[in-house]
Design a protein around this motif. Structure first.
Motif, PDB file in Angstrom:
ATOM      1  N   PRO A  67       0.967  -1.341   0.084  1.00 47.51           N
ATOM      2  CA  PRO A  67      -0.079   0.202   0.016  1.00 47.51           C
ATOM      3  C   PRO A  67       1.029   1.216   0.193  1.00 47.51           C
ATOM      4  O   PRO A  67       2.137   1.208   0.539  1.00 47.51           O
ATOM      5  CB  PRO A  67      -0.767  -0.068   1.391  1.00 47.51           C
ATOM      6  N   ALA A  68       0.454   2.293  -0.644  1.00 43.74           N
ATOM      7  CA  ALA A  68       1.013   3.479  -0.504  1.00 43.74           C
ATOM      8  C   ALA A  68       1.175   4.195   0.787  1.00 43.74           C
ATOM      9  O   ALA A  68       0.295   3.898   1.803  1.00 43.74           O
ATOM     10  CB  ALA A  68       0.243   4.493  -1.465  1.00 43.74           C
ATOM     11  N   ILE A  69       2.232   5.128   1.125  1.00 45.27           N
ATOM     12  CA  ILE A  69       2.542   5.554   2.390  1.00 45.27           C
ATOM     13  C   ILE A  69       2.273   7.056   2.100  1.00 45.27           C
ATOM     14  O   ILE A  69       2.707   7.742   1.358  1.00 45.27           O
ATOM     15  CB  ILE A  69       3.861   5.450   2.870  1.00 45.27           C
ATOM     16  N   ASP A  70       1.415   7.508   3.206  1.00 46.58           N
ATOM     17  CA  ASP A  70       1.171   9.042   3.144  1.00 46.58           C
ATOM     18  C   ASP A  70       2.340   9.573   3.914  1.00 46.58           C
ATOM     19  O   ASP A  70       2.675   9.367   5.353  1.00 46.58           O
ATOM     20  CB  ASP A  70       0.060   9.278   3.985  1.00 46.58           C
ATOM     21  N   LEU A  71       3.267  10.185   3.256  1.00 47.48           N
ATOM     22  CA  LEU A  71       4.551  10.608   3.737  1.00 47.48           C
ATOM     23  C   LEU A  71       4.346  11.653   4.923  1.00 47.48           C
ATOM     24  O   LEU A  71       5.090  11.641   5.879  1.00 47.48           O
ATOM     25  CB  LEU A  71       5.561  11.074   2.779  1.00 47.48           C
ATOM     26  N   GLU A  72       3.588  12.555   4.781  1.00 47.45           N
ATOM     27  CA  GLU A  72       3.351  13.539   5.814  1.00 47.45           C
ATOM     28  C   GLU A  72       2.721  13.077   7.066  1.00 47.45           C
ATOM     29  O   GLU A  72       3.125  13.398   8.154  1.00 47.45           O
ATOM     30  CB  GLU A  72       2.174  14.679   5.270  1.00 47.45           C
ATOM     31  N   ALA A  73       1.943  11.951   7.011  1.00 43.43           N
ATOM     32  CA  ALA A  73       1.231  11.461   8.312  1.00 43.43           C
ATOM     33  C   ALA A  73       2.549  10.515   8.794  1.00 43.43           C
ATOM     34  O   ALA A  73       2.482  10.792  10.150  1.00 43.43           O
ATOM     35  CB  ALA A  73       0.152  10.540   7.744  1.00 43.43           C
ATOM     36  N   PHE A  74       3.136   9.931   8.113  1.00 44.32           N
ATOM     37  CA  PHE A  74       4.227   9.303   8.626  1.00 44.32           C
ATOM     38  C   PHE A  74       5.288  10.161   9.201  1.00 44.32           C
ATOM     39  O   PHE A  74       5.611   9.791  10.546  1.00 44.32           O
ATOM     40  CB  PHE A  74       4.982   8.284   7.362  1.00 44.32           C
ATOM     41  N   ARG A  75       5.754  11.297   8.852  1.00 49.40           N
ATOM     42  CA  ARG A  75       6.644  12.253   9.283  1.00 49.40           C
ATOM     43  C   ARG A  75       6.048  12.536  10.838  1.00 49.40           C
ATOM     44  O   ARG A  75       6.735  12.603  11.607  1.00 49.40           O
ATOM     45  CB  ARG A  75       7.046  13.144   8.410  1.00 49.40           C
TER      46      ARG A  75
END
Length: 92
Positions: A67-75
């Motif tokens: 699945p794609a990763i939401d980079l802003e949410a991950f950060r």
């Protein structure tokens, strides 16, 4: 040995009389349902072995379906977690 659509059934007697053959099949990846008096009572399944190495090609193939990763949410999650542990571990 009675064959089902997914995994073969073996009787308790088959297991006793053909245990070496059945264990060899399990070691080779085969699973069995054990029956007693015509009723399923258990399953014999191979243990999964942990793999230590994944080839580059296999990793790339798995990554394509991840699945794609939401980079802003991950950060944001990393920042929130890091802030929770800002105390000095040597000050204890």
């Amino acid at each position: 040995m009675k064959v089902m659509s997914v995994q073969p059934e073996i009787t308790q007697r088959d297991l006793r009389n053909r245990s070496r053959e059945i264990m060899d099949a399990i070691q080779g990846g085969q699973s069995f349902t054990v029956t007693r008096d015509g009723h399923p009572i258990g399953q014999l399944v191979p243990l999964r072995r942990r793999r230590r190495f994944v080839s580059r090609q296999e990793f790339a193939a798995m990554s394509r379906t991840a699945p794609a990763i939401d980079l802003e949410a991950f950060r944001a999650y990393q920042d929130a977690t890091a802030d929770a542990y800002l105390d000095d571990p040597y000050a204890r």
